[in-house]
Design a protein around this motif. Sequence first.
Motif, PDB file in Angstrom:
ATOM      1  N   MET A 226      13.811  18.255  -2.096  1.00  0.00           N
ATOM      2  CA  MET A 226      13.810  16.486  -1.307  1.00  0.00           C
ATOM      3  C   MET A 226      12.670  15.894  -1.542  1.00  0.00           C
ATOM      4  O   MET A 226      11.053  16.565  -1.284  1.00  0.00           O
ATOM      5  N   PHE A 227      12.961  14.394  -1.452  1.00  0.00           N
ATOM      6  CA  PHE A 227      11.891  13.945  -1.234  1.00  0.00           C
ATOM      7  C   PHE A 227      11.484  12.863   0.222  1.00  0.00           C
ATOM      8  O   PHE A 227      12.713  12.584  -0.129  1.00  0.00           O
ATOM      9  N   LEU A 228      10.931  12.152   0.867  1.00  0.00           N
ATOM     10  CA  LEU A 228      11.205  11.079   2.299  1.00  0.00           C
ATOM     11  C   LEU A 228      10.028  10.372   1.840  1.00  0.00           C
ATOM     12  O   LEU A 228       9.348  10.077   1.440  1.00  0.00           O
ATOM     13  N   VAL A 229      11.224   9.330   1.431  1.00  0.00           N
ATOM     14  CA  VAL A 229      10.435   7.672   1.169  1.00  0.00           C
ATOM     15  C   VAL A 229      11.266   6.530   2.760  1.00  0.00           C
ATOM     16  O   VAL A 229      11.394   6.986   3.741  1.00  0.00           O
ATOM     17  N   VAL A 230       9.482   6.498   3.362  1.00  0.00           N
ATOM     18  CA  VAL A 230      10.035   5.971   4.047  1.00  0.00           C
ATOM     19  C   VAL A 230       8.574   4.255   4.242  1.00  0.00           C
ATOM     20  O   VAL A 230       7.745   4.191   3.169  1.00  0.00           O
ATOM     21  N   ALA A 231       9.541   3.286   3.618  1.00  0.00           N
ATOM     22  CA  ALA A 231       9.040   1.718   3.376  1.00  0.00           C
ATOM     23  C   ALA A 231       9.046   1.100   4.624  1.00  0.00           C
ATOM     24  O   ALA A 231       9.717   1.207   5.491  1.00  0.00           O
ATOM     25  N   GLY A 232       8.286   0.012   5.018  1.00  0.00           N
ATOM     26  CA  GLY A 232       8.578  -1.042   5.469  1.00  0.00           C
ATOM     27  C   GLY A 232       6.689  -0.845   6.680  1.00  0.00           C
ATOM     28  O   GLY A 232       6.049  -0.966   5.987  1.00  0.00           O
TER      29      GLY A 232
ATOM     30  N   MET B 125       0.556  -1.042  -0.004  1.00  0.00           N
ATOM     31  CA  MET B 125      -0.223   0.323  -0.367  1.00  0.00           C
ATOM     32  C   MET B 125       0.880   0.877   0.013  1.00  0.00           C
ATOM     33  O   MET B 125       1.986   1.214   0.526  1.00  0.00           O
ATOM     34  N   SER B 126       1.018   2.037  -0.698  1.00  0.00           N
ATOM     35  CA  SER B 126       1.461   3.155  -0.642  1.00  0.00           C
ATOM     36  C   SER B 126       0.373   4.874  -0.914  1.00  0.00           C
ATOM     37  O   SER B 126      -0.933   4.909  -1.175  1.00  0.00           O
ATOM     38  N   LYS B 127       1.581   6.110  -0.280  1.00  0.00           N
ATOM     39  CA  LYS B 127       0.341   6.796  -0.138  1.00  0.00           C
ATOM     40  C   LYS B 127       1.231   8.252  -0.001  1.00  0.00           C
ATOM     41  O   LYS B 127       2.720   8.097   0.628  1.00  0.00           O
ATOM     42  N   LYS B 128       1.078   8.984  -0.552  1.00  0.00           N
ATOM     43  CA  LYS B 128       1.664  10.128  -1.252  1.00  0.00           C
ATOM     44  C   LYS B 128       0.985  11.231  -0.688  1.00  0.00           C
ATOM     45  O   LYS B 128       0.296  11.510  -1.403  1.00  0.00           O
ATOM     46  N   PHE B 129       1.814  12.675  -0.452  1.00  0.00           N
ATOM     47  CA  PHE B 129       1.303  13.897   0.622  1.00  0.00           C
ATOM     48  C   PHE B 129       3.075  14.597   0.590  1.00  0.00           C
ATOM     49  O   PHE B 129       4.165  13.889   0.103  1.00  0.00           O
ATOM     50  N   GLN B 130       2.302  16.531   0.320  1.00  0.00           N
ATOM     51  CA  GLN B 130       2.975  17.084   0.907  1.00  0.00           C
ATOM     52  C   GLN B 130       3.116  17.848   2.216  1.00  0.00           C
ATOM     53  O   GLN B 130       1.867  18.704   3.097  1.00  0.00           O
ATOM     54  N   LEU B 131       4.195  18.331   2.461  1.00  0.00           N
ATOM     55  CA  LEU B 131       4.417  19.020   3.107  1.00  0.00           C
ATOM     56  C   LEU B 131       3.847  20.638   3.078  1.00  0.00           C
ATOM     57  O   LEU B 131       4.247  21.228   2.147  1.00  0.00           O
ATOM     58  N   LYS B 132       3.300  21.372   3.925  1.00  0.00           N
ATOM     59  CA  LYS B 132       3.742  23.015   3.982  1.00  0.00           C
ATOM     60  C   LYS B 132       4.238  23.122   3.547  1.00  0.00           C
ATOM     61  O   LYS B 132       4.960  24.558   2.243  1.00  0.00           O
ATOM     62  N   ASN B 133       6.258  23.003   4.218  1.00  0.00           N
ATOM     63  CA  ASN B 133       6.930  23.862   3.436  1.00  0.00           C
ATOM     64  C   ASN B 133       7.444  23.285   2.614  1.00  0.00           C
ATOM     65  O   ASN B 133       8.202  23.293   1.303  1.00  0.00           O
TER      66      ASN B 133
ATOM     67  N   LYS C 125       3.925  11.414  12.932  1.00  0.00           N
ATOM     68  CA  LYS C 125       5.527  11.516  13.088  1.00  0.00           C
ATOM     69  C   LYS C 125       6.275  12.869  12.428  1.00  0.00           C
ATOM     70  O   LYS C 125       7.104  13.015  12.337  1.00  0.00           O
ATOM     71  N   VAL C 126       6.070  12.134  10.567  1.00  0.00           N
ATOM     72  CA  VAL C 126       6.605  12.628   9.599  1.00  0.00           C
ATOM     73  C   VAL C 126       5.970  14.212   9.551  1.00  0.00           C
ATOM     74  O   VAL C 126       7.235  15.335   9.385  1.00  0.00           O
ATOM     75  N   GLU C 127       4.806  14.514   9.943  1.00  0.00           N
ATOM     76  CA  GLU C 127       4.651  16.464  10.126  1.00  0.00           C
ATOM     77  C   GLU C 127       5.360  17.219  11.163  1.00  0.00           C
ATOM     78  O   GLU C 127       5.909  18.549  10.817  1.00  0.00           O
ATOM     79  N   GLN C 128       5.216  16.430  12.421  1.00  0.00           N
ATOM     80  CA  GLN C 128       5.706  16.675  13.315  1.00  0.00           C
ATOM     81  C   GLN C 128       7.769  16.984  13.509  1.00  0.00           C
ATOM     82  O   GLN C 128       7.964  18.400  13.279  1.00  0.00           O
ATOM     83  N   MET C 129       8.517  15.682  12.721  1.00  0.00           N
ATOM     84  CA  MET C 129       9.086  16.288  12.701  1.00  0.00           C
ATOM     85  C   MET C 129      10.029  17.105  11.210  1.00  0.00           C
ATOM     86  O   MET C 129      10.868  17.518  11.490  1.00  0.00           O
ATOM     87  N   PHE C 130       9.070  16.842  10.692  1.00  0.00           N
ATOM     88  CA  PHE C 130       9.962  17.640   8.414  1.00  0.00           C
ATOM     89  C   PHE C 130       8.995  18.919   8.884  1.00  0.00           C
ATOM     90  O   PHE C 130      10.002  19.773   7.981  1.00  0.00           O
ATOM     91  N   GLY C 131       8.485  19.014   9.660  1.00  0.00           N
ATOM     92  CA  GLY C 131       7.155  20.127   9.367  1.00  0.00           C
ATOM     93  C   GLY C 131       8.058  21.316   9.616  1.00  0.00           C
ATOM     94  O   GLY C 131       7.971  22.522   8.736  1.00  0.00           O
ATOM     95  N   GLU C 132       9.343  21.554  10.430  1.00  0.00           N
ATOM     96  CA  GLU C 132       9.840  22.674  10.561  1.00  0.00           C
ATOM     97  C   GLU C 132      10.952  23.311  10.020  1.00  0.00           C
ATOM     98  O   GLU C 132      11.661  24.271   9.755  1.00  0.00           O
ATOM     99  N   PHE C 133      11.179  22.815   8.417  1.00  0.00           N
ATOM    100  CA  PHE C 133      12.067  22.438   7.849  1.00  0.00           C
ATOM    101  C   PHE C 133      11.863  24.181   7.038  1.00  0.00           C
ATOM    102  O   PHE C 133      11.172  24.271   6.740  1.00  0.00           O
ATOM    103  N   ALA C 134      13.496  24.889   7.638  1.00  0.00           N
ATOM    104  CA  ALA C 134      12.522  26.277   6.446  1.00  0.00           C
ATOM    105  C   ALA C 134      12.652  26.063   4.911  1.00  0.00           C
ATOM    106  O   ALA C 134      14.175  25.436   4.569  1.00  0.00           O
ATOM    107  N   PRO C 135      11.758  27.557   4.644  1.00  0.00           N
ATOM    108  CA  PRO C 135      11.257  26.953   3.163  1.00  0.00           C
ATOM    109  C   PRO C 135      12.552  27.265   1.983  1.00  0.00           C
ATOM    110  O   PRO C 135      12.172  28.789   1.295  1.00  0.00           O
ATOM    111  N   TYR C 136      13.670  27.200   2.543  1.00  0.00           N
ATOM    112  CA  TYR C 136      14.645  28.192   1.980  1.00  0.00           C
ATOM    113  C   TYR C 136      14.339  28.368   0.169  1.00  0.00           C
ATOM    114  O   TYR C 136      13.906  27.608  -0.699  1.00  0.00           O
TER     115      TYR C 136
END
Length: 866
Positions: free
Chosen positions: A184-190, A1-9, A200-211
């Motif tokens: 960049m894009f993040l892949v999580v498999a398993g 099963m796969s799922k793709k989405f994009q964070l606000k940054n 968890k991804v939104e919390q840990m990766f959402g604060e990346f500065a959108p340079y």
Amino acid sequence: MSKKFQLKNGLKVLFLESHKSPVVSVQMWVKTGSADEKKGEEGISHFIEHLVFKGTRKYKVGEIAATVEGSGGELNAYTSFDQTVFYVTISKQFSDVALDVISEMMGFPTFDSQEIDNEREVVIEEIKRGQDSPGRRASQLLFTNVFKKSPYGRPVIGYDKVVNKVSPKKIREYYQSRYVPSNMFLVVAGDFDSKEMKKKVEQMFGEFAPYKLRKVSRSKEPAQKNIRIKVEHAKFEQTTGYLTWRIPSVKNKDIAALEVLSAILGQGDSSRLMQSLRIKEPLTNSVGSFSYSMQDDGLFAISFNLEKENLGRALQALIPEMTRIIETPPTAAEMQKAITNFASHEVYSMETVDNIARKAGSNEFYYGDHDYYKKYMKQIYALKPEDIQKVARKYFKANTFGLSLLTNMEKKEAEKILKSFSKDLKKALEKIKPAKAQQKFVAKKFNINLGAERQTPKTEKILLSSGATLLIREQKETPYVAMKAAFMGGVRVEDESQNGLTELFSRNWLSGSKKFSEDEINLKVDEMAAGIGAFGGRNSVGLSMDYLSPFEDRMLEIYSDSLLTPQFPESILEREKVIIKNQIKSRNDNPAQICVLNFMKEIFKGHPYSRDVIGSEQSISAIGTKELKNYYGKIAHAKNLTICVVGDVNKDKWVKSMEALTKELPRGEKITNSFAIGDLKENKKLFHELKKEQSHIIVGYRGLTLKDPERFTLEIIQSILSGQGGRLFLELRDKNSLAYSVSPMHMEGIECGYFGGYIGCSPEKSEKAVQMLKAEFQKLAETKISSEELTRAQRYLIGRHDIELQRKSTVGNAILFDDIYGLNYRESLDVAEKYFAVTPEEVQRLAQRIFAQPTVISLVGPSDVK
């Protein structure tokens, strides 16, 4: 099963749930590589790959690796022309650790000035290591010949002058301009739940500065208008070369046909080039072809490695193969074989979660579609023989190929041979009149159920009526089977005058059986996208195979006949003797291997383990068919045989098949010979002079046997020293910048073993490297390790163990070799309790015992040490 989405940054995220094993892979794909660097930045992407491990807002130097490895995970990264990828593979229970360290490395690296300076030296050592590698040098020569303007012509690793001078400010600026969420894009498999993982991804990766992303315009490579020849003289024994043509980018409609063309020409033992230039006559030591597709234009290459005296003949033998593929379309059988191999890759890639993530990440990167494989396979299935002929004619142009050669021949002599060949190839390509396909072809589709079946595998040991042992483990999550059968024997049953007999025997075992010739074995196995191979070592010799379960009966027929009735034809034996002798002659091309051989000779003096397993030119010359048949007669007894099969199998069918198979062997007895080993009474230092960029060093001691009850404690010691969070990496590489490569090494044998450390470093650092390796070993003997370090070592071993056991071949090897060495065959699959039972006191006690012994130092390089 796969799922793709994009964070606000702007960071894209891809989830791939797979519950076949309790493992998770987290990968960050950065859409920047060495081809995106400007003048003066060459190598900065690769340098940054190193530097993000060196500290973040949360982690200090060494803490990232220590955290991941202390949770049983693996972490690493790689840089290519087009992308940079950072990844962690870890047990599902520690997936938060993987997310945390990847988010810290990719969002918040500190780029400390002192650490940048320390790591410069490490990268310089890596560049020097590449200068000593014929494969890496030849590859760089290839790309500089094909790409004159494109950044693909520059080495990914860059240049030492840039690495030495690039400032911390420049590194930060580059990082903030290219390593940005939108690029960049993040892949999580398993094995995870997508809903929980998304939070968890939104919390840990959402604060990346959108340079802001710095857009890059790559220099376009102009069309090649002439034949290019490039020769580099180098002091390597073997000659390595490439014949190349330019091809379009990865998205071009011709790529599928070019990939099939490459498979038909030079992939697998039954391929055209392998048959013409290696199997029918050993003109090359190895030969193959590949289609290298990239973001911009790529290349199609014929690769070869050979003895310099064979260069002219080998090149001439290429000409009819290059013209034949243009003149006449490939056969239906060749088409189907290539297509079956491409289709089967889907099944093989499902075996591990990191492979699942890597394949999806690559498809996402190049096509914007992680599931592009399905569309690609539609293109593959639609191909006709004339499509392959058409792309060969389109791209194999008479005036626009390239030849690159790394050789120790006189440069003028090599250029003369290449120019003569170029003239002949050009003439041959210009004369071709393509014929039309004479047969219709419709590809047979390859449909296999990939649905994971959740189960708890169970291993059973069955003593067959013949006296042979069968170990069977039904594991049906993918339709894939790994099987290996081993006889006790190996170097232990060789006469000293017949050194290399086991190696030569294993290379000839599949040279033909009663029912099948060597060519028939190669062709049939390649047609099934399967693998079959012989192996031989210090203690055993055997046959292994891996295949997809629908092909089981056909593979078993080939395997059974090869096991029972090997023929050892004289002509093939002579061919393989040539190849082994070439390998022996080229030893100086691999200084690390010489270092190990010299160490083994001294640490196991007087014991069969001290011998070089491939022998000498003299011993190989003396071996004939009679000796191979005698060797087979000595080891091939039912009671000396253990068979292990893991995967999508039926137990009752296998018991019946193996009963019938093993009854054909003499019953005999299990080989249980033993050898005395003398004590080491004094320290020894061995020096082998070799003019290379680096020195290769082993500092070692006598170790343990396979049955020693303290071997689990020794593995803990190995773990304390191993990995990016281990003592050797931290002290010798991170803090002192002595080397790119440093690691512990160990071997357990039947009567004896060794334990030690290896390092490859600049010659002027050799003395300090030896002192520091010894110092790290002595620290373990003098000071009891902390409970925290012990826990890290235990978790690291258990985590690596669980990750490796995703592979059925690894499971099979563990079960098989435990059993043939008289250990509990379940032991290697259930090690957690044994590792967790080890105490700090036991670690110190064993370290005192091992490191109080005489030391053997083996050094290969341009200068000795005191």
